[in-house]
Enzyme design. Structure first.
Site, PDB file in Angstrom:
ATOM      1  N   ARG A 269       0.807  -1.220   0.000  1.00  0.00           N
ATOM      2  CA  ARG A 269       0.000   0.000   0.000  1.00  0.00           C
ATOM      3  C   ARG A 269       0.845   1.277   0.000  1.00  0.00           C
ATOM      4  O   ARG A 269       0.477   2.287   0.595  1.00  0.00           O
ATOM      5  CB  ARG A 269      -0.975   0.009   1.192  1.00  0.00           C
ATOM      6  CG  ARG A 269      -1.969  -1.131   1.177  1.00  0.00           C
ATOM      7  CD  ARG A 269      -2.892  -1.051  -0.037  1.00  0.00           C
ATOM      8  NE  ARG A 269      -3.693  -2.264  -0.167  1.00  0.00           N
ATOM      9  CZ  ARG A 269      -3.386  -3.295  -0.965  1.00  0.00           C
ATOM     10  NH1 ARG A 269      -2.284  -3.251  -1.707  1.00  0.00           N
ATOM     11  NH2 ARG A 269      -4.144  -4.350  -1.035  1.00  0.00           N
TER      12      ARG A 269
ATOM     13  N   CYS B 199     -10.422   0.990   3.208  1.00  0.00           N
ATOM     14  CA  CYS B 199      -9.870   0.310   4.381  1.00  0.00           C
ATOM     15  C   CYS B 199      -9.018   1.292   5.183  1.00  0.00           C
ATOM     16  O   CYS B 199      -8.115   1.922   4.647  1.00  0.00           O
ATOM     17  CB  CYS B 199      -9.033  -0.890   3.951  1.00  0.00           C
ATOM     18  SG  CYS B 199     -10.011  -2.282   3.376  1.00  0.00           S
TER      19      CYS B 199
ATOM     20  N   GLU C 298      -3.833   3.112   7.035  1.00  0.00           N
ATOM     21  CA  GLU C 298      -3.612   3.148   5.586  1.00  0.00           C
ATOM     22  C   GLU C 298      -4.028   4.504   5.034  1.00  0.00           C
ATOM     23  O   GLU C 298      -3.497   4.967   4.023  1.00  0.00           O
ATOM     24  CB  GLU C 298      -4.416   2.022   4.929  1.00  0.00           C
ATOM     25  CG  GLU C 298      -4.189   1.856   3.456  1.00  0.00           C
ATOM     26  CD  GLU C 298      -4.883   0.626   2.911  1.00  0.00           C
ATOM     27  OE1 GLU C 298      -5.461   0.719   1.821  1.00  0.00           O
ATOM     28  OE2 GLU C 298      -4.856  -0.429   3.575  1.00  0.00           O
TER      29      GLU C 298
END
Length: 306
Positions: free
Chosen positions: A182, A229, A300
């Protein structure tokens, strides 16, 4: 702000017809955030270069983002020039590389969903994992967006990058890109990308794409404002969503910020949540999960502002 700074900001605003004290909640999927001192939406790479050059001359700091889908803006907003690159678009160009592969050239502001549709139209496989992922190509690459079935690092051939200091454009090949989970470690600004995709039957591509999209719609709170998320998955063991759900946190809320009942790794804005609400809920989740499992969940979602 000093008189000198105020003059500099006014000069930039007038020269580029910028928005002043513009609420940023209108530009993020979370629908949260205070104002930007100045806001620009450059329509092409040349305008972006001119804007950054003038901002540098006037010593005005710059914050950049694309689709605003993985972003949380603070309630006080951002005290600088905010540049949103979602209008950096041109015709999507598809080139044959060999019998089995083709490349797609696309500017950074193009919606990932539109690139997915272009790939389907030309019977090109490799982007099926991105079904339903929001945001722009530039943002997807910077976040190395993906799912269990694939991620952007797997299809990026090269990117065009604007150096923030020299404003020169360079092409960086995949072998020189520092991708991780990510994340892409990159100092410059992505202005375009070339993706490598492979030929496949239209029927197979459409079937996989529709399956992935149906799975996303069934398992994620797509009807609520969120930033996707919220926490990164731990490197091993259970996913962040599993840990949060097993800790009994689904449905927990602070004012209008709530842990989704559909997917525990989503914090959703159910009406008019503030950044403060989101961050308090984030902290609560991290504390509970750490106390139960001795795992520190890392975020994130990118947080910007004062």
């Amino acid at each position: 702000m000093t008189a000198k700074e105020n003059t500099a900001y006014s000069t930039l605003a007038q020269n580029f017809n910028l928005l002043v004290d513009e609420p940023l909640k209108k530009y993020t999927s979370f629908k949260i955030g205070g104002p930007a001192d100045l806001l620009a939406l450059p329509k092409d790479k040349q305008e972006l270069k001119k804007l950054l050059k003038k901002a540098s001359e006037l010593n005005i700091p710059v914050t950049l983002f694309g689709g605003g889908t993985n972003l949380l803006i603070t309630d006080k907003g951002i005290r600088c020039l905010v540049v949103i690159t979602r209008q950096l678009k041109s015709e999507i160009r598809i080139t044959q590389t060999d019998f089995h592969e083709k490349t797609i050239y696309v500017e950074a502001g193009e919606r990932l969903s539109k690139v997915c549709q272009a790939a389907i139209t030309h019977s090109l496989s490799g982007l099926e994992f991105a079904a339903g992922i929001p945001g722009t190509i530039g943002g997807a690459i910077m976040m190395n967006a993906g799912t269990e079935s694939g991620e952007m690092s797997g299809i990026v051939k090269s990117i065009e990058v604007l150096n923030k200091k020299t404003l020169a454009t360079e092409t960086i090949e995949k072998k020189d890109l520092d991708f991780s989970y990510r994340q892409l470690n990159l100092a410059g600004i992505i202005t375009a990308a070339t993706l490598t995709l492979r030929k496949e039957t239209l029927e197979k591509i459409e079937k996989t794409f529709k399956q992935n999209l149906s799975q996303k719609n069934a398992t994620q709170p797509v009807s609520f404002a969120s930033a996707g998320c919220f926490f990164k998955n731990p490197t091993s063991g259970k996913s962040a969503g599993e840990l949060i759900e097993k800790a009994g946190l689904k449905g927990v809320r602070i004012n209008d910020a709530m842990i989704s009942q559909t997917h525990a790794n989503f914090i959703v804005n159910i009406n008019n949540a503030t950044c403060k609400d989101i961050l308090l809920l984030k902290q609560h989740v991290q504390e509970i999960v750490f106390n139960k499992y001795h795992i520190k969940l890392k975020t994130e979602v990118r947080v910007e502002g004062e």
